[in-house]
Design a protein around this motif. Structure first.
Motif, PDB file in Angstrom:
ATOM      1  N   VAL A 144     -24.232 -71.949 -67.225  1.00  0.00           N
ATOM      2  CA  VAL A 144     -24.638 -71.852 -66.143  1.00  0.00           C
ATOM      3  C   VAL A 144     -25.750 -71.429 -65.421  1.00  0.00           C
ATOM      4  N   LEU A 145     -26.420 -70.172 -65.406  1.00  0.00           N
ATOM      5  CA  LEU A 145     -27.457 -68.894 -64.604  1.00  0.00           C
ATOM      6  C   LEU A 145     -27.357 -69.203 -62.933  1.00  0.00           C
ATOM      7  N   ALA A 146     -26.732 -68.739 -62.283  1.00  0.00           N
ATOM      8  CA  ALA A 146     -27.121 -68.843 -60.808  1.00  0.00           C
ATOM      9  C   ALA A 146     -27.161 -67.034 -60.410  1.00  0.00           C
ATOM     10  N   ASP A 147     -28.588 -67.085 -60.111  1.00  0.00           N
ATOM     11  CA  ASP A 147     -28.677 -65.817 -58.988  1.00  0.00           C
ATOM     12  C   ASP A 147     -28.829 -65.328 -57.706  1.00  0.00           C
ATOM     13  N   ASP A 148     -28.177 -64.623 -57.443  1.00  0.00           N
ATOM     14  CA  ASP A 148     -28.129 -64.349 -55.950  1.00  0.00           C
ATOM     15  C   ASP A 148     -26.794 -65.953 -55.461  1.00  0.00           C
ATOM     16  N   LEU A 149     -26.249 -65.542 -55.875  1.00  0.00           N
ATOM     17  CA  LEU A 149     -24.930 -67.031 -56.715  1.00  0.00           C
ATOM     18  C   LEU A 149     -24.503 -67.032 -54.393  1.00  0.00           C
ATOM     19  N   ASP A 150     -24.310 -65.683 -54.313  1.00  0.00           N
ATOM     20  CA  ASP A 150     -23.362 -65.912 -52.532  1.00  0.00           C
ATOM     21  C   ASP A 150     -24.462 -65.958 -51.309  1.00  0.00           C
ATOM     22  N   ARG A 151     -25.679 -65.927 -52.208  1.00  0.00           N
ATOM     23  CA  ARG A 151     -26.895 -66.552 -51.043  1.00  0.00           C
ATOM     24  C   ARG A 151     -26.718 -67.318 -49.964  1.00  0.00           C
ATOM     25  N   SER A 204     -25.169 -63.373 -60.044  1.00  0.00           N
ATOM     26  CA  SER A 204     -25.400 -61.711 -59.518  1.00  0.00           C
ATOM     27  C   SER A 204     -25.082 -62.289 -58.230  1.00  0.00           C
ATOM     28  N   VAL A 205     -24.528 -61.139 -57.845  1.00  0.00           N
ATOM     29  CA  VAL A 205     -23.874 -61.651 -56.798  1.00  0.00           C
ATOM     30  C   VAL A 205     -24.596 -60.432 -55.884  1.00  0.00           C
ATOM     31  N   ARG A 206     -24.108 -60.109 -54.944  1.00  0.00           N
ATOM     32  CA  ARG A 206     -24.485 -59.039 -53.570  1.00  0.00           C
ATOM     33  C   ARG A 206     -23.001 -58.018 -52.960  1.00  0.00           C
TER      34      ARG A 206
END
Length: 392
Positions: free
Chosen positions: A334-341, A369-371
């Motif tokens: 699973v690819l999840a950009d900005d996971l915590d958006r 990715s997460v911030r």
């Protein structure tokens, strides 16, 4: 067509699921290059412009090429892939290199690809090698006026290699099962290596839940309704209707996850048919009150969708895995950009805990990715989590 190899399907053999264990990229816009070694659960962090999104898009592009897409389909904006600091060669050509390493039944297999983006988009070189340096497959651009590349693959028969032209706009590794006969030990080694790479790359779901699309009711039973979750999760309600009836255990696990990440009591997650024939989803609060999903916040909707993704698999998600290989021998990434958006700390913590649990079972991997990594580290401890800070 994919040729089954004994290492993946031998009865009684340990299950070794092919997986990508290294990603090499020289197409991070301002950056000249990076190497990433993702584990089962890997999260990228760093400031804006550090390359988080570029890395995930590179992985997705490789997955699309492995599934048979053309370069134009996999790289819709070729210019964005050329590093700003790269200089053209004497002929004025510019491009980038991308590669990966997969592990599995055949051991580490390395794929390296040279792509020209200017003056035209095409593959100019490809190498598939084993860990000891054996070249299973190579291709090179010999004549720029032709649309093909000259390819050669390991034979180990009367002739050491077999040569033939292949299209210059497709991944040669993905075409090998159609071209290699598999009669000699060398050819079978080529097929095994190519299959491992293709299986590792193709089972990818790039997920970016869009709350604005998830709030709308979905039509079910139409020719366009496949019952599989789309990357934007806009058809969440119709998928929940399916998963709720197919597997009560998985649905109960999803309800528990939603209870941990959503505000207020949650005893069930249901779907209801509307008068116009469409379906919407509701949270059953347990006192006769139902909260329609459109009333949930963006963070709650994203949390719910990502939890569903982690708890399901290729049969529920809109992915294109290798159907000739049993699902037990594949691993979904699973690819999840900005996971915590849009999520609060509690939701990120609970989602990270769920991701670690599912990744530990071996059927799913997560690269996102997460911030902010603090909530993630609260939910996951020890070696279950790999955090890569791209600012270092």
């Amino acid at each position: 067509m994919t040729v089954l190899t004994p290492g993946l399907t031998r009865p009684g053999a340990p299950t070794v699921r092919p997986a990508l264990t290294e990603l090499r990229l020289t197409a991070r816009t301002f950056h000249l290059g990076t190497t990433l070694e993702p584990g089962p659960l890997t999260l990228l962090t760093g400031p804006s412009g550090s390359g988080r999104t570029s890395i995930l898009r590179a992985y997705e592009a490789l997955a699309r090429l492995a599934a048979g897409a053309t370069l134009e389909e996999a790289l819709p904006d070729p210019a964005a892939w050329t590093p700003e600091r790269s200089a053209p060669d004497p002929e004025g050509r510019r491009g980038f290199r991308i590669g990966c390493t997969t592990t599995g039944p055949t051991g580490p297999i390395h794929l390296d690809l040279a792509v020209q983006t200017h003056p035209e988009l095409r593959i100019v070189g490809e190498r598939l090698t084993t860990d000891d340096g054996t070249e299973l497959f190579t291709s090179a651009l010999r004549d720029p006026t032709r649309s093909t590349v000259q390819a050669a693959w390991h034979t180990a028969g009367l002739a050491p290699v077999t040569r033939a032209p292949l299209p210059g706009d497709r991944l040669g590794t993905a075409l090998l099962p159609l071209r290699v006969a598999g009669k000699t030990a060398g050819q079978r080694q080529v097929l095994a290596g190519a299959e491992q790479v293709v299986v590792a790359l193709r089972s990818v779901f790039a997920c970016d839940p869009r709350p604005e699309r998830m709030r709308a009711p979905t039509a079910t039973g139409t020719p366009h309704d496949t019952g599989r979750l789309l990357p934007h999760c806009g058809n969440l309600a119709s998928v929940l209707r399916r998963t709720r009836t197919e597997c009560s255990r998985r649905h109960a696990r999803l309800v528990a996850a939603v209870r941990a990440g959503c505000t207020g009591p949650v005893v069930d997650l249901r779907t209801e048919d509307l008068p116009d024939g469409r379906t919407h989803a509701v949270l059953d609060r347990g006192d006769g009150h139902h909260t329609p999903l459109p009333r949930l916040g963006d963070g709650e909707l994203r949390y719910l969708a990502l939890a569903l993704v982690l708890l399901t698999g290729p049969g529920v998600l809109d992915v294109d895995p290798v159907t000739e290989i049993p699902s037990a021998y594949q691993c979904l990434t699973v690819l999840a950009d900005d996971l915590d958006r849009s999520m609060d700390a509690r939701q990120v913590r609970e989602l990270a805990r769920l991701a670690a649990e599912m990744c530990e079972r071996g059927h799913v991997r997560l690269l996102g990715s997460v911030r902010d990594t603090a909530p993630v580290r609260e939910g996951v401890t020890g070696e279950a989590l790999t955090v890569v800070d791209l600012d270092r």
